[in-house]
Structures are given as C-alpha cells and as structure tokens.
Design a protein around this motif. Structure first.
Motif, short mmCIF file in Angstrom:
data_model
loop_
_atom_site.label_atom_id
_atom_site.label_comp_id
_atom_site.label_asym_id
_atom_site.label_seq_id
_atom_site.Cartn_x
_atom_site.Cartn_y
_atom_site.Cartn_z
N ARG A 164 1.95 4.30 91.69
CA ARG A 164 3.63 3.57 91.66
C ARG A 164 4.03 3.57 90.26
NH1 ARG A 164 4.57 0.05 95.97
NH2 ARG A 164 5.56 -1.54 94.62
N ASP A 165 2.89 3.43 89.21
CA ASP A 165 3.60 3.60 88.00
C ASP A 165 3.90 5.15 87.52
OD1 ASP A 165 2.87 1.06 87.56
OD2 ASP A 165 0.82 1.57 86.54
N TYR A 166 3.28 5.96 87.95
CA TYR A 166 3.76 7.42 87.76
C TYR A 166 5.01 7.74 88.43
CZ TYR A 166 3.61 12.34 88.19
OH TYR A 166 3.84 13.78 88.09
N VAL A 167 5.17 7.19 89.78
CA VAL A 167 6.49 7.56 90.36
C VAL A 167 7.66 6.83 89.36
CG1 VAL A 167 7.92 6.87 92.14
CG2 VAL A 167 5.54 7.56 92.69
N ALA A 168 7.53 5.49 89.01
CA ALA A 168 8.46 4.79 87.93
C ALA A 168 8.74 5.88 86.68
CB ALA A 168 8.13 3.54 87.78
N ARG A 169 7.70 6.16 86.08
CA ARG A 169 8.03 7.16 85.17
C ARG A 169 8.79 8.33 85.28
NH1 ARG A 169 2.62 6.24 84.29
NH2 ARG A 169 2.06 8.51 84.52
N GLN A 170 8.41 9.00 86.44
CA GLN A 170 9.13 10.30 87.00
C GLN A 170 10.65 9.94 87.23
OE1 GLN A 170 8.11 13.41 86.34
NE2 GLN A 170 6.09 12.55 85.64
N ARG B 81 22.72 28.75 86.55
CA ARG B 81 22.23 27.61 85.50
C ARG B 81 21.23 26.56 86.12
NH1 ARG B 81 28.34 25.67 83.40
NH2 ARG B 81 29.10 27.61 82.78
N THR B 82 21.11 26.83 87.24
CA THR B 82 20.06 25.80 87.74
C THR B 82 18.65 26.42 87.56
OG1 THR B 82 21.32 25.22 89.75
CG2 THR B 82 18.90 24.72 89.89
N ASN B 83 17.71 25.74 86.99
CA ASN B 83 16.39 26.15 86.63
C ASN B 83 15.24 24.98 87.35
OD1 ASN B 83 14.16 27.24 85.75
ND2 ASN B 83 14.47 26.50 83.38
N ARG B 84 14.68 25.42 88.27
CA ARG B 84 13.89 24.43 89.15
C ARG B 84 12.80 25.17 90.13
NH1 ARG B 84 15.06 24.12 94.51
NH2 ARG B 84 14.27 22.19 94.56
N HIS B 85 11.77 24.55 90.42
CA HIS B 85 10.67 24.86 91.24
C HIS B 85 10.87 24.16 92.60
CE1 HIS B 85 9.40 26.50 87.32
NE2 HIS B 85 8.63 27.41 88.12
N ARG B 86 10.14 24.76 93.55
CA ARG B 86 10.01 24.14 94.91
C ARG B 86 8.73 24.41 95.42
NH1 ARG B 86 9.73 27.66 98.69
NH2 ARG B 86 10.95 29.45 98.73
N LEU B 87 8.24 23.69 96.22
CA LEU B 87 7.03 23.96 96.90
C LEU B 87 7.08 25.06 97.82
CD1 LEU B 87 5.26 20.65 97.72
CD2 LEU B 87 5.08 21.95 95.68
N SER B 88 6.01 26.00 97.96
CA SER B 88 5.91 27.14 98.81
C SER B 88 5.97 26.52 100.22
CB SER B 88 4.64 27.86 98.65
OG SER B 88 4.45 28.81 99.87
N ARG B 89 6.94 27.37 101.17
CA ARG B 89 6.95 26.88 102.45
C ARG B 89 5.87 27.86 103.24
NH1 ARG B 89 12.43 27.62 100.87
NH2 ARG B 89 13.37 25.23 100.44
N GLY B 90 4.91 28.66 102.64
CA GLY B 90 3.91 29.09 103.43
C GLY B 90 2.82 28.32 103.62
N GLY B 91 1.55 28.96 103.97
CA GLY B 91 0.41 28.17 103.97
C GLY B 91 0.19 27.48 105.51
N ASP B 92 -0.78 26.70 105.15
CA ASP B 92 -1.05 25.82 106.69
C ASP B 92 -0.06 24.52 106.49
OD1 ASP B 92 -2.13 24.02 108.29
OD2 ASP B 92 -4.30 24.92 107.98
N ARG B 93 0.79 24.72 107.23
CA ARG B 93 1.69 23.35 107.45
C ARG B 93 1.03 22.10 107.92
NH1 ARG B 93 4.30 24.86 104.04
NH2 ARG B 93 5.72 23.11 103.97
N ARG C 293 14.04 12.49 87.89
CA ARG C 293 13.65 13.21 88.83
C ARG C 293 13.88 12.78 90.12
NH1 ARG C 293 9.25 14.99 85.10
NH2 ARG C 293 9.33 17.41 85.11
N THR C 294 14.06 13.47 91.12
CA THR C 294 14.38 13.06 92.41
C THR C 294 13.34 12.55 93.14
OG1 THR C 294 14.54 15.00 93.59
CG2 THR C 294 16.39 14.20 92.61
N LYS C 295 13.33 11.57 94.30
CA LYS C 295 12.17 11.59 95.29
C LYS C 295 11.49 12.63 95.83
CE LYS C 295 10.53 8.50 98.95
NZ LYS C 295 11.05 7.94 100.07
N LYS C 296 12.24 13.66 96.18
CA LYS C 296 11.75 14.77 96.71
C LYS C 296 10.96 15.45 95.70
CE LYS C 296 14.03 17.43 99.59
NZ LYS C 296 14.90 18.45 100.00
N GLU C 297 11.11 15.59 94.33
CA GLU C 297 10.75 16.42 93.17
C GLU C 297 9.31 15.66 92.80
OE1 GLU C 297 14.45 18.39 90.71
OE2 GLU C 297 13.87 16.37 90.29
N ILE C 298 9.50 14.23 92.89
CA ILE C 298 8.27 13.49 92.64
C ILE C 298 7.23 13.84 93.73
CG2 ILE C 298 7.30 11.21 92.42
CD1 ILE C 298 10.09 10.28 91.37
#
Length: 404
Positions: A311-317, A278-290, A322-327
């Motif tokens: 800051r305004d964008y973060v407040a809206r999200q 039931r979870t529908n989400r995305h995460r960032l790729s863990r590959g690439g140049d860290r 949305r969680t801080k990690k998702e933002i």
C-alpha cells in the motif's frame, strides 16, 4: 505403422521429433544436418512407446527428442523416453504463419519437432510428474467453480422469466440465502409452477453440492501445495489456487526456468516497449501462460488491499503520476521475481506453532490480541494457524506475548 525411410549409419548422431495424439504418436528422425531419415506411427501404449524408442535408436545415437504436448498427449511417451535415459525437450506447436506456409500433417509436425530439437529452438525440459497430482486437483477444483457459476447463472435467468409469485418470493434473495431457500423447496401449484420450482430446486442443490466439492478439493489442494513448496504457499497473498497455478506453470522442476526474467516472460509479466512518437512507455507482454498471469494479478490485488508495504508502494507510485494499470504492471513484475525465488530455491518459513499455545498460556483472547495490533481477530487466528504469512506481525506478536 507407416514410415518413410532413408538409411542412416548406426553411429550417426540423430534427433527425434514426436507429434502426439490421444491414440497414436508420429515419430520422425533427422540427421544432425537436418536431413530426413524416417518417420513412423505408433500406438500410445507401453508396447508402442518401446517400439518408438527402438525405431529411433535403430537410426543412430539419439541426441534429443522434441515432443509436442509433454504434459498432455505426449506425457506417456515422455515418461517412457526419460526412463530409458533419452533426452526429451518440450516443443511448442508451430505458429499459424508457418502452418499456413507448409501445411499440416502428422509427419510434417513430427519433423518440425525434430528440427526444433536440433536447432535449439526447443530446449525446455518437460514438466515432471511431481506436480501431476496438484495439476489434477487444480483442474478438478476449477471445473467445480465453473459448473457452480453456470448453475448460479441458470438460477438467475430462470428467476427473470419465472411466474410473478416465484420471482417476487425468491428474486430479491441473494447469495447463500437464495440458494438455501430454493434447495428447501417443495414444489406446489399448477404445472408451470411445479416445473419451474423443481428446476430451481435441482439447480440450487447442485450449487450446494459443487460448493462442498470445491471446498473439499481446495482443502486437499492446500495440503498438497504446502507439502510441495511451503515457502511459495506462505508468501503473502498466495492462496491454494494461485500457488497451484504457479507450480503447474513452472512444471515442478526448476531447471525449466533459467532466470527470473524467463519466468516473468513465461507468465506474461515481462515489460515490452510500447512507445510511439512522443509516447515513451512499456506494457506487459500479452504472451505466456495467461492463467499464471491471472494468478500474479490476484496476488497483486490482495497485497494492494491489505499488505502495508504494498500500500505504501502504491501510494508512492501514484504520487509520482503513474496510473493504477501501470502500478499493477510494476507489482506483477516484482511478484514474478519473488515467485521465481520461491519456485527455484528453498525458502525457509518461520515457525508459528508456538504462537497459539503462548497466547493461551497467558489467557489472552484473540480479540484482545487483535486490539493490541489494530487488526481483526481473524487476522491473528489465520496467522496462528499458518493460513496467512506475515513475518513482521508474527515477530512483533511473539515479542508482545513474551512480554505480557
């Protein structure tokens, strides 16, 4: 030199592969249908590179050469091959599963690089030399920080176990106050006290020297980065270190990055599905140049703390649930898009050289200007000196100065 040769026609199209090391390179040649033609080992010298290219050209018309480590051990051969007009593509080393399946040796890796060039799996242009100086300065500055951190940690642990009189005197000090006090020490007392104090003094002086070294390297790095890409350096939240890292990751040549999505993937900032049940989400790729991913993260943190739009964008999200990690994930993807534009196109940086003379001509202090806009005087100072870019504030500030 060792080689395994299967004769080929001089008019045949061939592909090369290079497995590079500190003292030698192993070169392999395959036909355009993947058949092995020859492989040989050469020294990493000018004469060795010339012999390697002659070896490749002797087996046919070289379409492309896949090279492992174009910006490390293979940099010398890459430079020589491109100067000779040969097409070089960057090859990532085979993944672990493939190495476990077929084994590993210099010829195996060289043939694998050639097959990668033939198949198109390796198609990225190698990093050019335009950012070689920035890469060297960036590496030196990072190593100074690491050495400084190691010395500070040693001081902390030494104070944990030091005699009580030393720990009581210096253990409560913090930061630069502790370092300055320890650097001025004149060790006295019994043998244990003298030894511990001498060690602490040596480490404190090392910290001060490394701090000065890092500041000087950062100043030079800032000048190099600004000259190379003023638009990138002027972007909000991008400092000398983050700008240098992004330039090193991009390699200095925009043709390495075909789209902003490919750059986001290169930086590990591309969203990938992470759904289950039931979870529908995305995460960032863990590959690439860290390291590039960390640079985007630091830019995001700076903007979250001091950029009004962010800051305004973060407040809206946050209001949307949305969680801080998702933002932060969303911000990193957006920042990657902006950084791609800065890296691949010429971004005009509005002039700010007139701001300080204009303020001084009106006899307005930094404090008065800062009070007018509700910011710290340091914000106006860094804006006037071009250290921090804020186009909206710069335009508003200029209009206010002209009207004053």
């Amino acid at each position: 030199m060792t080689s395994e040769v299967v004769e080929g026609s001089a008019d045949e199209d061939v592909f090369g592969g290079v497995d590079s090391h500190a003292d030698t390179i192993h070169v392999a040649v395959i036909s355009d249908n993947g058949g092995h033609l020859a492989d040989a080992e050469f020294k990493t010298t000018a004469a060795g590179y010339a012999a390697a290219m002659a070896f490749l050209n002797a087996h046919g018309h070289v379409i492309a050469i896949g090279v492992e480590g174009t910006s490390s051990y293979g940099a010398g051969f890459t430079r020589a091959a491109r100067s000779a007009g040969l097409d070089v593509v960057e090859v990532n080393r085979p993944d672990r599963a493939e190495r476990r399946r077929i084994g590993k040796s210099d010829p195996i890796d060289a043939y694998a690089a050639a097959r990668a060039a033939l198949s198109g799996r390796a198609s990225s242009a190698p990093k050019d030399d335009t950012v070689a100086g920035i890469r060297a300065l960036h590496n030196a500055a990072r190593s100074a920080v690491k050495a400084r951190t190691a010395a500070l940690n040693q001081i902390t642990h030494l104070l944990f176990t030091a005699p009580e009189t030393i720990r009581a005197k210096y253990g409560q000090l913090k930061g630069a106050d502790r370092t300055d006090a320890l650097a001025r020490l004149r060790p006295t007392g019994d043998a244990v006290h003298v030894a511990v104090l001498t060690a602490l003094k040596s480490l404190a002086r090392r910290v001060k020297e490394l701090t000065a070294e890092h500041e000087e390297l950062t100043k030079t790095l800032d000048s190099e980065v600004t000259a190379h890409n003023p638009g990138l350096r002027a972007a909000y939240g991008v400092g000398p270190d983050t700008a240098a890292q992004l330039l090193v990751t991009a390699g200095g040549n925009p043709d390495r990055m075909r789209t902003e999505a490919s750059f986001a993937a290169l930086c590990g900032a591309a969203p990938v599905p992470a759904s289950s049940g039931r979870t529908n989400r995305h995460r960032l790729s863990r590959g690439g140049d860290r390291a590039a991913n960390a640079a985007l993260y630091r830019i995001a943190l700076v903007r979250m703390s001091s950029d009004p739009r962010t800051r305004d964008y973060v407040a809206r999200q946050a209001a949307a649930g949305r969680t801080k990690k998702e933002i932060i994930r969303l911000l990193k993807r957006a920042i990657a898009r902006e950084m791609f534009r800065c890296l691949t196109t010429t971004v005009a940086v509005p002039g700010i050289a007139d701001l300080r003379p204009l303020r001084q001509a009106k006899n307005i202090t930094l404090t008065a200007a800062a009070r007018q806009f509700g910011v710290w005087p340091a914000t106006i100072s860094t804006l006037e000196r071009g250290i921090r870019r804020d186009d909206t504030l710069a335009h508003t500030y200029r209009d206010w100065l002209n009207a004053a």
